[in-house]
Design a protein around this motif. Sequence first.
Motif, PDB file in Angstrom:
ATOM      1  N   ASP A 246     -26.226  21.165 -52.558  1.00 10.90           N
ATOM      2  CA  ASP A 246     -27.273  22.121 -52.934  1.00 10.90           C
ATOM      3  C   ASP A 246     -27.361  22.261 -54.448  1.00 10.90           C
ATOM      4  OD1 ASP A 246     -28.301  22.762 -50.453  1.00 10.90           O
ATOM      5  OD2 ASP A 246     -26.980  24.475 -50.142  1.00 10.90           O
ATOM      6  N   GLY A 247     -26.199  22.255 -55.105  1.00 12.65           N
ATOM      7  CA  GLY A 247     -26.188  22.355 -56.563  1.00 12.65           C
ATOM      8  C   GLY A 247     -26.830  21.145 -57.233  1.00 12.65           C
ATOM      9  N   VAL A 248     -26.583  19.960 -56.683  1.00 12.74           N
ATOM     10  CA  VAL A 248     -27.203  18.748 -57.226  1.00 12.74           C
ATOM     11  C   VAL A 248     -28.723  18.846 -57.137  1.00 12.74           C
ATOM     12  CG1 VAL A 248     -27.520  16.265 -56.853  1.00 12.74           C
ATOM     13  CG2 VAL A 248     -25.220  17.258 -56.771  1.00 12.74           C
TER      14      VAL A 248
ATOM     15  N   PHE B 258     -24.556  11.581 -51.866  1.00 15.12           N
ATOM     16  CA  PHE B 258     -25.899  11.075 -51.599  1.00 15.12           C
ATOM     17  C   PHE B 258     -25.944   9.542 -51.529  1.00 15.12           C
ATOM     18  CE2 PHE B 258     -27.011  15.305 -53.123  1.00 15.12           C
ATOM     19  CZ  PHE B 258     -28.130  15.630 -52.356  1.00 15.12           C
ATOM     20  N   THR B 259     -24.811   8.891 -51.613  1.00 14.95           N
ATOM     21  CA  THR B 259     -24.800   7.434 -51.698  1.00 14.95           C
ATOM     22  C   THR B 259     -25.462   6.773 -50.492  1.00 14.95           C
ATOM     23  OG1 THR B 259     -22.755   7.484 -53.000  1.00 14.95           O
ATOM     24  CG2 THR B 259     -23.353   5.386 -51.973  1.00 14.95           C
ATOM     25  N   TYR B 260     -25.097   7.204 -49.306  1.00 20.64           N
ATOM     26  CA  TYR B 260     -25.580   6.542 -48.095  1.00 20.64           C
ATOM     27  C   TYR B 260     -26.499   7.406 -47.239  1.00 20.64           C
ATOM     28  CZ  TYR B 260     -21.869   3.283 -49.322  1.00 20.64           C
ATOM     29  OH  TYR B 260     -21.074   2.391 -50.003  1.00 20.64           O
ATOM     30  N   ILE B 261     -26.559   8.699 -47.499  1.00 17.33           N
ATOM     31  CA  ILE B 261     -27.406   9.588 -46.707  1.00 17.33           C
ATOM     32  C   ILE B 261     -28.293  10.426 -47.618  1.00 17.33           C
ATOM     33  CG2 ILE B 261     -25.793   9.709 -44.763  1.00 17.33           C
ATOM     34  CD1 ILE B 261     -24.865  12.414 -45.757  1.00 17.33           C
TER      35      ILE B 261
ATOM     36  N   PRO C 163     -26.890  15.217 -47.544  1.00 19.10           N
ATOM     37  CA  PRO C 163     -25.503  15.665 -47.369  1.00 19.10           C
ATOM     38  C   PRO C 163     -25.371  17.179 -47.314  1.00 19.10           C
ATOM     39  CG  PRO C 163     -25.870  14.896 -49.607  1.00 19.10           C
ATOM     40  CD  PRO C 163     -27.094  14.537 -48.825  1.00 19.10           C
ATOM     41  N   ASN C 164     -26.334  17.904 -47.897  1.00 19.56           N
ATOM     42  CA  ASN C 164     -26.281  19.360 -47.811  1.00 19.56           C
ATOM     43  C   ASN C 164     -26.401  19.829 -46.362  1.00 19.56           C
ATOM     44  OD1 ASN C 164     -28.941  18.307 -47.998  1.00 19.56           O
ATOM     45  ND2 ASN C 164     -29.763  20.324 -48.478  1.00 19.56           N
ATOM     46  N   LEU C 165     -27.291  19.201 -45.603  1.00 12.84           N
ATOM     47  CA  LEU C 165     -27.444  19.561 -44.196  1.00 12.84           C
ATOM     48  C   LEU C 165     -26.284  19.028 -43.364  1.00 12.84           C
ATOM     49  CD1 LEU C 165     -31.285  18.961 -43.733  1.00 12.84           C
ATOM     50  CD2 LEU C 165     -30.080  20.994 -44.549  1.00 12.84           C
ATOM     51  N   ALA C 166     -25.801  17.833 -43.696  1.00 17.01           N
ATOM     52  CA  ALA C 166     -24.639  17.273 -42.993  1.00 17.01           C
ATOM     53  C   ALA C 166     -23.426  18.174 -43.182  1.00 17.01           C
ATOM     54  CB  ALA C 166     -24.342  15.871 -43.504  1.00 17.01           C
TER      55      ALA C 166
END
Length: 319
Positions: free
Chosen positions: A206-208, A249-252, A255-258
């Motif tokens: 979320d911060g990113v 975020f490399t592959y998805i 990631p915040n939701l994951a």
Amino acid sequence: MVATHEQIQLHQLLSWLFLLTSLPTYIVTRYFIVAPFGRHAPSRQNDKRNEQSNYPWWYGPTFNARFSWVFFESPNLIWSCFFWYWCDPKILFLDSSEESQRAISMDDKNLQISTNLILAALFTLHYLNRAIIYPLRMNSNSQKVPLVVTACASLVTLWNGYLQCFYLAEIEKYAPLSLSLTMGNMQHWAGISLFFVGMGINVHSDGVLRNLRRYGPTGKSVQKQQLKQQETMKHTHNIPYYIPYSPFFTYISCPNLAGEILEWFGFALASRFSLPSVAFFVYTASNLVPRAIAHHEWFLNKFDDYPVERKWALIPFIV
């Protein structure tokens, strides 16, 4: 006081209903409509080529994002207050006698902690972040939220907050959490660990995204991103969007939701897969999986230079 038989039956019925709503929630949000907020919010401004706006009337008026977020996440905090104020001493404390009410003890070099207290603390911690800290850190130009989203989300949090907090405060008394290597203890600790890993991924990601909106991209892709912004802004109500970059975020794409899904799986594991915790985990997944897929598809449509290795929305090799 401990819940009555009728209260327990009502709670169980509402827990099953909450679990069953996961299926229609997934079907509707995956195949019929993407929840209309954030980057998926339709514009209320009329298109220059058309006299009609693409904003459905039944979405209702829109509200400030910070206000909406606080409003629809707050019921969980309210129910958390119920737990901390009304929790039955026989359930919360290790020793429920009036002379000695302890939630933590250290007898014979054996640490014991009230499991109910730990689980309630995890729930409260998450919603302190979501209902207070996260809205305060939102960007001022965040998309306004339609009334229909605020109302539906408020209903869900009001319902779920009751299920989780009433269960921990009035129904189930878990065995104390200790450092012994029993299956029950290891399951609790594994669930707690997964909860914090998921929360860390969620908060970091979320911060990113927040900093990307606030400060723009950095690194080698700056010029490409800025050129792409010109095209993207035409479709996002003059709010710039960029491709996020970080290890998560490399592959998805989401990631915040994951991370949030992982949090509530950990919570369910630590709760020994109680009906309310499983219902919440399944409902969370039914809501966030379609949204993650929609986000992923949105990025692929908006950015020609979207990273080729970022093939999945939520879980590598799965979705």
